[in-house]
Design an enzyme around this catalytic site. Structure first.
Site: not given
Lengths: 287, 287, 287, 287
Positions: C204, C230-232
């Site tokens: 994040g 997100l970001d995964a």
């Protein structure tokens, strides 16, 4: 490096002009020879941190009077937290361990070799497996099994044992039980844990499984002071090792052991050298 | 971090009691607010090193008088080497380069982004290839080819160019010529080189070939101040990267570039921040 | 390393006996000369992964027929996911960037130096600042501002631009907007992001602030394929750098840039060399 | 990872088309299930290297016949060096040590914990200090003092002891004597040393003193197979640690111990897993 015994002063206080000058002048006026000095100002928080070590030989104040003089002279006026230790006082370390031997062996091997200026009067475990290692090094071993029902009373036993052995601080060398807040309150900033992940990633149980599942390319280990907040205490040291898709959970566990033991031992050494200072849940580690 | 301009004092001198106290007291008495202080004593050599930085705003001494007062008061009596700089004085950096662009681009990209507090008035090369890069960044470029016969006169040209551009220090961003002792003498501790090996391993030419031939498992890069002794000057920074038997000489060259440019830029930054201090062919790099 | 053009085959399939033998035999029977082979079996999941590269010169099958033969012969019977590429086909990379130049410059400098076998036909930004960098390298630049209200239509514009420039994959070189799932669906495993933390720690916004606040002793950067989560997405590469209590948020940002750009460029290189293979949200990166 | 016993084949030979296909086909035809395969071609030298491991259960050839069949079928025709081992055969490791305990403890702790698939029948030392450590782990200890005059006869004693204990390979866990070429000839690629520097930097005696004197910013350790050429044998593994001007020779020695023991143990593990293959004074370490 043959040297005389030293005094070690660690302070933190609101930042203002002239703190270094006033503290070093105090030492200088009393004929102290500074052998190490490290200071740093956290400008965002307006907080000053310092560690200074000087030789006791030739110092004009008796060691028992240093604090008595320093407190009213500088500690109080500058609103300091301060802590004074002497190098000849060897700390007594209690070790908690469960079933894994790698951190325990690493600490004991350093102890035996004289790498760590420490006494290790006692090893406590919730399992019996490490008794043989304790015996190899002739260190008293207590088996205190813990389950959901008996935790409170077993922790009281542990505290009693630590008290009897005059333990100054505790090292959790892969101890797989969560200590209660009440227990930890007996050793503020004096329980050192090793967590087998690069915190804050993979806090909690089974971090290597989680790392493998996430597909990270680097794993880590984190040593920190234990607080009542699980895996969230002030970090002392961390290190990492590169891995690849070839690594199974088993090989992560294996590779992780190498950094766990090194990181824990480095943290213990920093603590023993009185190089750590906790403020606002962070650890300043002086040079 | 908004702050006023600062004075930066770097000293080294024979160790004795009370140096920190006396220097910080000098600043304190003149109402200086210390924003950074780092000191260290080399106990084997009995030598004391210190860097202290304080805000000029509110300082009682005029900046032009600081040295005039400090010298007789402390510098002379304590037998100090000392050096005083001011943060508002932006150093002027000349870059020498041959045919490889990676270090040059890295420096210019940081310059353009404002990462480095520096002016870059001139780029000099013994080849023409990098002229297009210089043009991209609108920096004057001089092509000064060097061969065995013309080295002396070409170096004189280079010195003239550096003088005309009022260059304070020189960075060799993969410049594949050896500078003469006479040239280097014009810039004592002010020519920074990047050598593409982990010195002292693989000094001299073709270090990646040598590393490949020896079968090392890690390669490195070293930035150092240039002295008259090839690849033997005081080391500022080093870094390494893990390799394997899969790597050919070509892939070593490629992987090496990444550490070369980072290590060189870190060294340049340390120099610009006046955090380096050379003594006895070693570089103290302050925190 | 002068060599002829090569074919690169990447496969994954349920593990069973003899896959390597059958695939390499297929190449051998057609007189292919293997220049690189890497395979690995995930035994927990019973899945086999392989990358094999062979010279096209002298290969008995026409390059247009290789897939047509391989599919029915081995791909289908062994229930393979397989992908065939040719080294002479240079991928076209679109770059998205916001205001920070460090990753952009690093990619462009490598492109200019011929380090990356890639075409860069277009740079897209939600801000104007990087237009000057695009101009330095003569690359078309599109300014597509994004806000809450216009995101859908602006992404459509971006897709149109990427299509017009025949872009094969997209690199987010510190692009500070979240792409919609619809956008990402156009580039499966073909949008590469750099996140400025050691994921999964500090996913994040504002990871350096979070890292500073937590008091970690090491920071990192992570490049990954973008998914709708997100970001995964699957991690391609990570790296870290040691920090200390001396570091402010600003200095973390500064130090972080060095690893961000290196990690992103390494990931782009792995992608260009067709060394990555995604399965189960993890990235196998072949040797 | 429960698995049956495996066969491990390591080969190197002149490169030519189809080696992987032919070797894996041999295994496949005999119903072998490959659990690990790694291969690599050194294109500069035109040499092919491979390690392949397969399950013995269900393999059509009796384990005693595998070599008998493989040799004439592929080994001879392809001009191979080849070596066949079985996972159930646990190697016997002799340890040589002088006065430092850190590497010895690290190996013995791993042995005790079952981390290393090895037998340790004997420890030999030119000093008496480590006898107590040997006793802690109940391992026979021989004190064989060495001086200039008695080296030849003492080495004969050592060889006799190693022979009596059926030792397969020798680990020098900080053994401060140089073994003669005659001794080493008894254990080709089977004597593993740890040198306390980042070779080839600081070969020979007192590397930490030399590193301190040179002012390096990183120190290292190197494990290698011993050859008749001092500190110049094929490197198995290396690692490094960052240091600073704060470090005295004593602290370098201390910090160095941590990497020495880890690097040595990693090298021993690679050797035990039959993942090393020496050619042309370099070590291929398979994945």
């Amino acid at each position: 490096m043959p040297r005389t015994e030293t005094a070690i002063l660690r302070i933190h206080c609101p930042d203002q002009r002239g703190i270094v000058a006033r503290v070093t002048d105090f030492i200088h006026q009393n004929h102290g020879n500074v052998v190490a000095l490290d200071q740093y100002t956290n400008r965002e928080e307006g907080r000053f941190f310092m560690r200074v070590e000087w030789e006791l030989e030739g110092f004009l104040l008796d060691r028992n009077d240093i604090g008595t003089v320093f407190g009213p002279l500088l500690g109080k006026p500058l609103d300091m937290y301060w802590d004074l230790k002497f190098s000849y006082k060897i700390p007594r370390m209690g070790i908690f361990v469960s079933k894994s031997s790698h951190c325990l062996y690493d600490l004991l091997a350093r102890y035996e070799a004289g790498e760590l200026k420490v006494e290790i009067p006692v090893i406590i475990s919730n399992h019996k497996e490490m008794e043989r290692v304790a015996k190899q090094f002739d260190i008293p071993f207590y088996h205190i099994p813990v389950n959901k029902g008996n935790k409170k009373e077993q922790e009281e036993k542990e505290l009693e044992i630590l008290k009897n052995h005059r333990v100054d601080f505790v090292v959790l060398a892969r101890y797989m039980q969560i200590l209660s807040s009440e227990f930890v309150a007996n050793f503020p900033n004096s329980v050192i844990n090793i967590h087998h992940s690069f915190l804050p990633a993979f806090a909690g149980a089974k971090p290597y499984h989680a790392a493998h599942s996430r597909g990270v390319k680097i794993i880590g280990a984190t040593s920190h002071y234990v607080t009542s907040d699980l895996d969230a205490g002030p970090i002392i040291d961390q290190d990492v090792i590169r891995i690849s898709h070839h690594d199974s959970v088993e090989s992560l566990v294996q590779k992780g052991k190498d950094i766990e033991k090194i990181v824990l031992s480095r943290a213990v050494k920093a603590h023993l050298d009185r190089k750590t200072l906790v403020y606002n849940n962070k650890t300043v580690v002086f040079a």
